[in-house]
Write a protein that holds these residues in place. Structure first.
Motif, short mmCIF file in Angstrom:
data_model
loop_
_atom_site.label_atom_id
_atom_site.label_comp_id
_atom_site.label_asym_id
_atom_site.label_seq_id
_atom_site.Cartn_x
_atom_site.Cartn_y
_atom_site.Cartn_z
N PHE A 105 0.88 -1.17 0.00
CA PHE A 105 0.00 0.00 0.00
C PHE A 105 0.92 1.22 0.00
O PHE A 105 1.68 1.42 0.96
N CYS A 106 0.87 2.04 -1.05
CA CYS A 106 1.81 3.15 -1.11
C CYS A 106 1.25 4.33 -1.90
O CYS A 106 0.34 4.18 -2.71
N ARG A 140 7.70 8.94 -2.26
CA ARG A 140 8.31 8.04 -1.28
C ARG A 140 7.81 6.61 -1.49
O ARG A 140 8.59 5.66 -1.44
N GLY A 141 6.53 6.46 -1.75
CA GLY A 141 5.99 5.15 -2.04
C GLY A 141 6.58 4.55 -3.30
O GLY A 141 6.86 3.34 -3.36
N LEU A 142 6.78 5.38 -4.32
CA LEU A 142 7.42 4.91 -5.55
C LEU A 142 8.83 4.41 -5.27
O LEU A 142 9.23 3.34 -5.74
N ASN A 143 9.60 5.19 -4.51
CA ASN A 143 10.97 4.77 -4.18
C ASN A 143 10.99 3.48 -3.39
O ASN A 143 11.87 2.63 -3.56
N PHE A 144 10.01 3.32 -2.51
CA PHE A 144 9.91 2.08 -1.73
C PHE A 144 9.59 0.90 -2.65
O PHE A 144 10.16 -0.18 -2.50
N LEU A 145 8.69 1.11 -3.60
CA LEU A 145 8.36 0.06 -4.57
C LEU A 145 9.60 -0.36 -5.36
O LEU A 145 9.86 -1.56 -5.56
N ILE A 155 -1.11 -1.16 -4.35
CA ILE A 155 -2.37 -0.44 -4.18
C ILE A 155 -2.06 1.01 -3.87
O ILE A 155 -1.23 1.31 -3.00
N SER A 156 -2.69 1.94 -4.59
CA SER A 156 -2.43 3.35 -4.36
C SER A 156 -3.73 4.13 -4.54
O SER A 156 -4.80 3.56 -4.72
N VAL A 171 3.16 -0.93 4.26
CA VAL A 171 2.33 0.27 4.13
C VAL A 171 3.24 1.49 4.23
O VAL A 171 3.92 1.68 5.24
N VAL A 172 3.24 2.33 3.19
CA VAL A 172 4.15 3.47 3.10
C VAL A 172 3.40 4.69 2.56
O VAL A 172 2.72 4.60 1.53
#
Length: 226
Positions: free
Chosen positions: A10-11, A15-20, A35-36, A85-86
């Protein structure tokens, strides 16, 4: 790591993109479900980049608004090893996070139990703090209140702008993931209960919150602007 895992992420935001991208780097053979949700009108664009990266990795992508009301059997039929989850803004039900065989984990940008809630890094700067942080914790039913796995303090320098601090915090997210991922997979994590009696909370910020109050002190105005 040459391990095939079923990972749900879940991002949102860059920041979520970098985590992915980091998850894919660590687990190139993972079966990913990402999931976004869509940006608000005043936010930088990120959704298309997350969708494109997910497609590039031959993984599944869902919008939160489409998936949040899925019938329960949608989740019960999924095989999930880990949930991450980010940069997330919505409560996730136990029906979902209890599905993960290894566990469900949240990354939050404060030293919990301080600054649970929205925009903690922004509030740290506004409130004149010289630090923020990142906490890795287990998900539970309440807001940012799960057991803590690890934390890293992140400095805020007096000449930092918000972009400087956010970049530093994002790098810390990725470092915290790399530092703890083997123990998570191997079931060797140790956790610490949060002291709920000393918890503090921050609230979501809207564009209307950005009006400058010129009656504040010079340093307060400076912190608010940066």
């Amino acid at each position: 790591m040459n391990i095939t895992l079923n990972i749900v992420l879940f991002c949102a935001t860059d920041r979520g993109l970098n985590f992915l991208l980091k998850i894919h780097q660590l687990f190139p053979s993972a079966k990913l479900i990402v999931i976004s949700f869509s940006e608000t009108q005043w936010e930088p664009r990120y959704l298309n980049n997350i969708q494109s990266a997910t497609k590039e990795f031959n993984s599944k992508f869902y919008l939160w608004n489409d998936i949040r009301n899925m019938p329960e059997h949608f989740w019960s039929e999924l095989s999930i090893d880990i949930i991450f989850v980010v940069s997330w803004r919505y409560m996730i039900s136990p029906t979902i996070y209890n599905k993960a065989k290894i566990g469900s984990y949240l990354f939050h940008d404060s030293l919990l139990p301080e600054y649970r809630g929205f925009s903690p890094t922004v509030w740290s700067i506004i409130n004149g703090k010289n630090y923020t942080g990142v906490t890795l914790l287990e998900i539970d039913e309440k807001l940012d209140s799960g057991d803590i796995i690890d934390q890293i303090k992140v400095p805020i320098h007096i000449d930092d702008k918000i972009s400087d601090v956010m970049n530093r915090v994002t790098k810390t997210y990725l470092n915290l993931l790399e530092k703890n991922i083997k123990n998570i997979i191997n079931g060797k994590i140790t956790t610490v209960h949060q002291d709920h009696s000393i918890a503090s909370y921050t609230r979501k910020r809207l564009p209307s919150d950005n009006l400058i109050n010129w009656d504040l002190s010079t340093i307060e105005i400076y912190n608010f602007i940066r």
